[in-house]
Design an enzyme around this catalytic site. Structure first.
Site, mmCIF file in Angstrom:
data_model
loop_
_atom_site.group_PDB
_atom_site.id
_atom_site.type_symbol
_atom_site.label_atom_id
_atom_site.label_comp_id
_atom_site.label_asym_id
_atom_site.label_seq_id
_atom_site.Cartn_x
_atom_site.Cartn_y
_atom_site.Cartn_z
ATOM 1 N N TRP A 1 -10.467 -4.633 3.475
ATOM 2 C CA TRP A 1 -9.987 -4.748 4.848
ATOM 3 C C TRP A 1 -10.372 -3.483 5.608
ATOM 4 C CZ3 TRP A 1 -4.628 -3.074 6.678
ATOM 5 C CH2 TRP A 1 -4.396 -3.487 7.999
ATOM 6 N N ASP B 1 -1.961 -4.496 -2.492
ATOM 7 C CA ASP B 1 -1.752 -4.943 -1.120
ATOM 8 C C ASP B 1 -1.591 -6.456 -1.183
ATOM 9 O OD1 ASP B 1 -1.674 -5.500 1.556
ATOM 10 O OD2 ASP B 1 -3.639 -4.670 2.042
ATOM 11 N N LYS C 1 1.624 -13.225 7.877
ATOM 12 C CA LYS C 1 0.886 -14.461 7.659
ATOM 13 C C LYS C 1 1.772 -15.561 7.085
ATOM 14 C CE LYS C 1 -3.012 -12.333 8.747
ATOM 15 N NZ LYS C 1 -2.616 -10.931 8.825
#
Length: 422
Positions: free
Chosen positions: A150, A231, A267
């Protein structure tokens, strides 16, 4: 009579007219947010934005989960106050977030040995973790990130005071996982270094290790005495199962690893703007946990004092109510299934309908919101300029941006770009 001013007076006045910030250089645009800005400026009705990492429904609209709406009504009905939260957040939320991540059978959780704090979504969790590790991890200040990772990982950890290095992850030739390269790089990493692992739905590639590969990675991490920092921004959003998506974290802990974990509820609950997340560390025992908690507070206090309350109440209400929890899990599975369905349709269109040159099996084998399409920067540029289809320059797309109303146009545009016909 007018006084006579010396040339030096005019010079000083001219200097004062310059802004204090006149020498500040313009920074580069954010590679993802810049896509959204270009999309918004485009007036073509066919335009598609596949850059933003946010779920969209079948109509291409932002989606608020029904379980979230019900939780909001429940919170409002309780007539809550607006007082400050403790530095580490809403206690019932952090307790339930840890349970969701680690599972009810987790030994450190049962022993009261997990230090956990609410954070400003996953980004905040990573930043707290980076700052805490830079200050208190006694062995190394080097963190290894997958290549690619990311885009915000590198600045987060660099700004935290860590040295960022990479390990191989993506194989361009197969558009899959470079597992041999990954293993070789982790084995070559210095002992006690930190390694960042995407727990599920790797961003940006959408490529995850299998369960068997995760077990091998765990063994290497243990052999090299590396410190795993997970993560987990998409728990439940990858496979549709919160338990399956937490496999890597739970397996590592079961094998005796102490881990760091960043969680996001942006999300999987659609709480993007509420900024709900958590950071946690497994510790040896409750006494060590208490000391870690005290230092987490010292890290957080100068950053933002304490986290926002509303989103944490929503997430906590869902996680703590059996009926809402069951409805939420069904909705998460529904969102994941819609994305999986879009993958299948896109693959079929490119492979069977359009017979687009190249191999497109990775569209189906990748998982989660994102897909690394294999499109080149010139192709993505042509798609934006000629077809009004926007994605990041490396060819990453958000599958959630596709729906039955635009997938055919997207597939035809990709086909034209690959054939050089745009």
């Amino acid at each position: 009579m007018l006084s006579r001013l010396s040339p030096h007076t005019f010079s000083r006045n001219s200097l004062r007219s310059l802004s204090t910030w006149s020498a500040v250089p313009a920074g580069p645009p954010d590679p993802i947010l810049g896509v959204t800005e270009a999309f918004k400026a485009d007036k073509d009705p066919r335009k598609i934005n596949l850059g933003v990492g946010a779920y969209r429904d079948e109509s291409g609209k932002p989606y608020v989960l029904t379980s979230v709406k019900k939780a909001e009504k429940s919170v409002t009905a309780s007539n809550p106050d607006k007082e400050y939260l403790p530095i580490t957040g809403l206690p019932e939320f952090t307790r339930r977030a840890a349970l969701l991540a680690y599972g009810a059978d987790n030994v450190p959780l049962k022993q009261g040995a997990i230090a956990v704090t609410q954070s400003i979504s996953g980004t905040g969790a990573l930043r707290i973790g980076g700052a805490f590790i830079a200050r208190h991890y006694p062995y190394s200040k080097v963190i290894y990130l997958p290549t690619p990772s990311w885009g915000n990982h590198t600045p987060i950890f660099r700004d935290s005071g860590l040295e960022v290095r990479g390990y191989r992850y993506f194989d361009k030739t197969t558009v899959g996982l470079d597992f041999e390269g990954l293993k070789a790089d982790l084995r070559a990493a210095p002992e006690q270094a930190i390694v960042l692992l995407h727990a599920c739905a790797h961003n940006p590639t959408g490529i995850d290790p299998t369960m068997e590969q995760w077990m091998e990675i765990s063994d290497i991490v243990k052999e090299r005495k590396l410190f795993p920092f997970f993560d987990m921004a998409y728990q439940g959003f990858a496979s549709g199962s919160t338990s399956r998506d937490a496999f890597a974290v739970r397996h590592f802990v079961s094998q005796g690893h102490q881990v760091a974990l960043a969680q996001s509820f942006a999300k999987n609950m659609g709480l993007y703007g509420e900024r709900v997340g958590a950071f946690s560390l497994t510790t040896q025992d409750p006494e060590e946990k208490a000391r870690v908690d005290s230092q987490l507070k010292i890290v957080i206090r100068p950053m933002y004092s304490n986290p926002p309350i509303h989103g944490a109440r929503l997430a906590s209400t869902i996680l703590g109510d059996p009926n809402l929890y069951a409805q939420w899990e069904d909705e998460v599975k529904s969102m994941a299934d819609r994305i999986i369905n879009m993958r299948g349709k896109l693959y079929d269109m490119l492979t069977h309908t359009l017979k687009t040159p190249g191999e497109w099996g990775h569209i189906k084998s990748q998982i989660g919101m994102f897909s690394f399409t294999g499109l080149t920067p010139p192709q993505t540029k042509a798609l934006a300029e000629k077809a009004h289809v926007y994605m990041t320059a490396d060819g990453r797309i958000s599958m959630a941006g596709l729906n039955s109303g635009n997938i055919e146009y997207f597939a035809e545009s990709v086909d034209a770009a690959v054939r050089g016909n745009l």
